[in-house]
Design a protein around this motif. Structure first.
Motif, short mmCIF file in Angstrom:
data_model
loop_
_atom_site.label_atom_id
_atom_site.label_comp_id
_atom_site.label_asym_id
_atom_site.label_seq_id
_atom_site.Cartn_x
_atom_site.Cartn_y
_atom_site.Cartn_z
N GLU A 95 -24.22 -6.32 -12.11
CA GLU A 95 -23.85 -7.11 -10.95
C GLU A 95 -22.63 -6.54 -10.22
OE1 GLU A 95 -26.12 -9.73 -13.79
OE2 GLU A 95 -24.49 -8.26 -13.97
N ASP A 96 -21.61 -6.16 -10.97
CA ASP A 96 -20.39 -5.64 -10.35
C ASP A 96 -20.66 -4.35 -9.57
OD1 ASP A 96 -18.95 -7.73 -11.40
OD2 ASP A 96 -18.14 -6.58 -13.09
N LYS A 99 -22.51 -5.12 -6.37
CA LYS A 99 -21.56 -5.70 -5.40
C LYS A 99 -20.74 -4.60 -4.73
CE LYS A 99 -17.82 -9.09 -4.94
NZ LYS A 99 -16.86 -8.14 -4.32
N ASP A 103 -20.67 -4.11 -0.83
CA ASP A 103 -19.40 -4.15 -0.10
C ASP A 103 -19.24 -2.93 0.80
OD1 ASP A 103 -18.69 -6.56 -1.20
OD2 ASP A 103 -17.34 -5.72 -2.70
N ASP A 163 -23.26 -13.45 -8.44
CA ASP A 163 -22.25 -13.23 -7.42
C ASP A 163 -22.27 -11.76 -7.04
OD1 ASP A 163 -20.07 -13.02 -5.78
OD2 ASP A 163 -18.57 -13.51 -7.31
N LEU A 164 -22.91 -11.46 -5.91
CA LEU A 164 -23.00 -10.09 -5.43
C LEU A 164 -22.18 -9.90 -4.15
CD1 LEU A 164 -26.83 -9.43 -5.99
CD2 LEU A 164 -24.92 -8.97 -7.55
N GLY A 165 -21.31 -10.86 -3.89
CA GLY A 165 -20.42 -10.72 -2.74
C GLY A 165 -21.00 -11.29 -1.45
N GLN A 166 -20.25 -11.09 -0.38
CA GLN A 166 -20.60 -11.71 0.91
C GLN A 166 -21.87 -11.12 1.54
OE1 GLN A 166 -17.97 -10.79 4.27
NE2 GLN A 166 -17.02 -9.16 3.06
N TYR A 167 -22.29 -9.94 1.10
CA TYR A 167 -23.46 -9.30 1.70
C TYR A 167 -24.72 -9.45 0.84
CZ TYR A 167 -19.88 -7.19 4.65
OH TYR A 167 -18.82 -7.00 5.51
N LYS A 168 -24.67 -10.32 -0.12
CA LYS A 168 -25.86 -10.57 -0.95
C LYS A 168 -27.01 -11.04 -0.07
CE LYS A 168 -27.59 -13.51 -4.69
NZ LYS A 168 -27.28 -14.62 -5.63
#
Length: 260
Positions: A95-96, A99, A103, A163-168
């Motif tokens: 996942e990290d 992300k 990003d 949680d893959l960030g705002q662009y998931k």
């Protein structure tokens, strides 16, 4: 009508059809919007489990891919709306790293999909849609077809929650890809509690679903990937569907009807 899932000549397991061929066919069949959603680069440190090592484009190709889609977008701007997008693989345990990639490139992507092609069994990964032979290996490893469905749906639940960030991406690709070989390995999934849990979660999150018709053209599938019991659940939870031809060749682009 929109087709929100189209591949490109950048796809390592696709065809050499040009961007122009995809766009011209889309216009010919009456589409007014399309999204090029090429397979997003796999995360750093992850080894592609597909025997041909051909699941996604390389990170070194991303800048050129984005530039080319923007170029074709501008070329046909007066005839059809074209979106720059990607099909992002959710990979359990990475996942990290996913992300980090999102990003970096997410700001350039206008319409994307989150899919599951790889599943993790203990410390090994398998590409579940590469071939019926590879799928059978997964069955043998897990002990039953039912166990494969369970693990696939469990992985999708993780993908939706991740949680893959705002662009998931907020659209889930081919939700029942696990049925690609259902004629060889039949299973009645209508009582599968994990699928209902998954659909409930998608509805709670307000995500869309890819109405993926590619299964119609797969010898061992013969159905849209949202079909049967899954169609009933989608209607019950009033989830928005977006047509996805999942075309790896221009010949598969058409103005398919969403029929559930």
């Amino acid at each position: 009508m929109k087709d929100g899932h189209i591949h490109t000549p950048y796809c390592p397991h696709g065809t050499d059809d040009t961007f122009d061929e995809y766009v011209k066919k889309s216009i010919d069949v009456g589409l007014d919007e399309i999204s090029f959603t090429e397979h997003f680069p796999l995360p750093k440190g992850f080894k592609d489990p597909a025997p041909d090592d051909d699941s996604a484009i390389k990170i070194s190709q991303m800048d050129d891919y984005i530039k080319e889609v923007n170029k074709i977008k501008n070329k046909y701007k007066d005839k059809i709306k074209i979106n720059v997008g990607a099909e992002v693989d959710y990979i359990d345990g990475f996942e990290d790293e996913i992300k980090i990639l999102l990003d970096k490139y997410g700001r350039y992507l206008e319409d994307s999909i989150l899919s599951v092609h790889m599943i993790k069994i203990e410390d090994e990964y398998y590409c579940m849609d590469f071939s019926s032979g590879e799928f059978e290996k997964i069955i043998n490893r897990l002990g039953s077809v039912e166990a494969v469905y369970d693990l696939y749906y469990e992985t999708l639940i993780k993908a939706v929650n991740a949680d893959l960030g705002q662009y998931k991406p907020k659209r889930i690709g081919h939700l029942n890809l696990v049925r690609k070989y259902n004629k060889k390995f039949p299973y009645d999934y209508s009582k599968n509690a994990k699928l209902r849990e998954l659909v409930e979660l998608i509805a709670q999150k307000g995500y869309e679903l890819d109405y993926n018709v590619a299964g119609l053209f797969k010898e061992d599938c013969g159905e849209v990937y949202i079909n049967g019991y899954l169609s009933e659940l989608v209607k019950q939870y009033n989830i928005k569907l977006v047509l996805g031809s999942d075309s790896h060749s221009a010949k598969y682009i058409d103005s398919y009807e969403i029929n559930i």
